[in-house]
Structure formats: C-alpha cells, structure tokens
Design an enzyme around this catalytic site. Structure first.
Site, PDB file in Angstrom:
ATOM      1  N   ASN A  13      28.826   3.950   6.206  1.00  0.00           N
ATOM      2  CA  ASN A  13      29.590   4.978   6.932  1.00  0.00           C
ATOM      3  C   ASN A  13      28.660   5.910   7.737  1.00  0.00           C
ATOM      4  O   ASN A  13      28.915   7.104   7.859  1.00  0.00           O
ATOM      5  CB  ASN A  13      30.491   5.790   5.966  1.00  0.00           C
ATOM      6  CG  ASN A  13      31.494   6.705   6.673  1.00  0.00           C
ATOM      7  OD1 ASN A  13      31.832   7.770   6.179  1.00  0.00           O
ATOM      8  ND2 ASN A  13      31.969   6.317   7.825  1.00  0.00           N
ATOM      9  N   ARG A  16      28.470   1.808  11.921  1.00  0.00           N
ATOM     10  CA  ARG A  16      29.611   1.124  12.551  1.00  0.00           C
ATOM     11  C   ARG A  16      30.929   1.866  12.440  1.00  0.00           C
ATOM     12  O   ARG A  16      31.623   2.058  13.455  1.00  0.00           O
ATOM     13  CB  ARG A  16      29.752  -0.296  11.969  1.00  0.00           C
ATOM     14  CG  ARG A  16      28.620  -1.216  12.362  1.00  0.00           C
ATOM     15  CD  ARG A  16      28.592  -2.462  11.506  1.00  0.00           C
ATOM     16  NE  ARG A  16      28.262  -2.139  10.121  1.00  0.00           N
ATOM     17  CZ  ARG A  16      28.298  -2.988   9.103  1.00  0.00           C
ATOM     18  NH1 ARG A  16      28.685  -4.233   9.332  1.00  0.00           N
ATOM     19  NH2 ARG A  16      27.959  -2.611   7.890  1.00  0.00           N
ATOM     20  N   ASP A 125      25.743  -5.631  11.434  1.00  0.00           N
ATOM     21  CA  ASP A 125      25.133  -4.395  10.949  1.00  0.00           C
ATOM     22  C   ASP A 125      23.888  -4.087  11.784  1.00  0.00           C
ATOM     23  O   ASP A 125      22.942  -4.873  11.791  1.00  0.00           O
ATOM     24  CB  ASP A 125      24.758  -4.594   9.472  1.00  0.00           C
ATOM     25  CG  ASP A 125      24.227  -3.338   8.835  1.00  0.00           C
ATOM     26  OD1 ASP A 125      23.925  -2.374   9.563  1.00  0.00           O
ATOM     27  OD2 ASP A 125      24.121  -3.320   7.598  1.00  0.00           O
TER      28      ASP A 125
HETATM   29  P1  4NP Z   1      26.757   0.910   8.429  1.00  0.00           P
HETATM   30  O1  4NP Z   1      25.189   0.549   8.477  1.00  0.00           O
HETATM   31  O2  4NP Z   1      27.328   0.156   7.249  1.00  0.00           O
HETATM   32  O3  4NP Z   1      27.264   0.415   9.735  1.00  0.00           O
HETATM   33  O4  4NP Z   1      26.858   2.416   8.267  1.00  0.00           O
HETATM   34  C1  4NP Z   1      24.320   0.686   7.399  1.00  0.00           C
HETATM   35  C2  4NP Z   1      23.886   1.934   7.025  1.00  0.00           C
HETATM   36  C3  4NP Z   1      22.985   2.054   5.961  1.00  0.00           C
HETATM   37  C4  4NP Z   1      22.552   0.932   5.296  1.00  0.00           C
HETATM   38  C5  4NP Z   1      23.018  -0.320   5.662  1.00  0.00           C
HETATM   39  C6  4NP Z   1      23.894  -0.434   6.711  1.00  0.00           C
HETATM   40  N1  4NP Z   1      21.605   1.063   4.233  1.00  0.00           N
HETATM   41  O5  4NP Z   1      21.185   0.014   3.696  1.00  0.00           O
HETATM   42  O6  4NP Z   1      21.235   2.179   3.865  1.00  0.00           O
END
Ligand code: 4NP
Length: 159
Positions: A13, A16, A125
C-alpha cells in the site's frame, strides 16, 4: 446515482494501490461522481507511512496526487466497500482467503481484468525495479480504471 465505494489493494500500500486510488479519485472528480475511494495493503509492513517517493514523483508528473497513508486491509473493508480490486494475483488470493463470508467474494476482482488496450495478468510490482516500472504502473492503471468505471457505472444503472 447510488454512491459506490472502491478499495484498491496491493502488498505494501505504498506503490500500486495508492496510485490506483489517485487515478480513480482524479476520474471521479472529472466525472463528478458520488463515489468513494480508498486503498490498503495485504502485508501491513508499511502501516502509517506515506507512499513511496518514487510513486509520488511519477504520479505527480502525470497529474496525480498521492495522499494515501498505508494501512492493512481489515475485515470491515469487506462490508464497507462495494468493489475490492486486487493489483495482482497474489493479492487476489490473499484477499479471497481472508474474506469473512463467501457471499462477499463477488466484490473481489483483479484490476487488470478491466484493461481494454492491452492484456495484463496483474500490475507488476515496481518496488525493486527502475523508474520505468513506476510509469508502467500508471499506464496500466489508467487503462484498467477507465474500464472499471464503465463496469461500475453499468452496474449502478442496473441496481
Ligand atoms: P506495493 O509495492 O505493493 O505496490 O505497495 C511494494 C511495496 C513494498 C514492498 C513490496 C512491494 N516491500 O517489500 O516492502
């Protein structure tokens, strides 16, 4: 017109789903719709944080403002929201697994199922990749959210 509540969900969060929230909020303002948007993460690892600075910057360049504060998806979301949109298949599986009642599963779908310009199996991602990944997220989400709005508007006409 009935208000519709949309929740976008990714892993952290911070990349994306806050971008999806901002793209949807922009379109809602443009179309003057009485809809509500929010976003959440499956992990909770970034609870309380603002969005990733790279997501904020890339969104800003495309005219979107990311104001979201990260939070984890919770049971009440399944009752409070009409549409729960997963950013990728892993998010989708997680959301389905924690869904408190089978009757609420119909609210849950994969955001890229609404793409019409190009076919995608989820929004990649961008967290561990380069700058182009953040732009691609916006490209995919603009297409998907346009299609999602058509679906939600069509649904609203029939209910
Ligand atoms: P999101 O991206 O799911 O699009 O917010 C990510 C944010 C952090 C992490 C992985 C994906 N992380 O591993 O900390």
């Amino acid at each position: 017109m009935k208000s519709q509540k949309l929740l976008f969900v990714c892993l952290g969060n911070i990349c994306r789903s806050p971008t999806a929230e901002a793209v949807a909020a922009h379109l809602i303002r443009q179309k003057d719709l009485p809809w509500v948007v929010d976003s959440a993460g499956t992990s909770g690892a970034h609870d309380g944080e603002t969005s990733d600075p790279r997501s904020i910057l890339h969104a800003q360049r495309r005219g979107y403002e990311l104001t979201s504060i990260s939070r984890q998806i919770r049971e009440s979301d399944f009752y409070d929201f009409d549409w729960i949109l997963a950013m990728d298949r892993s998010n989708l599986d997680f959301i389905k697994r924690i869904c408190p009642d089978a009757s609420l599963l119909s609210k849950v779908s994969l955001i890229t199922d609404y793409c019409s310009e190009k076919s995608y199996q989820g929004v990649p991602d961008p967290y561990y990749g380069g700058a182009e990944g953040f732009d691609e997220v916006i490209d995919i989400l603009e297409d998907a959210i346009e299609g999602l709005f058509e679906k939600v508007l069509d649904y609203g006409d029939k209910t």
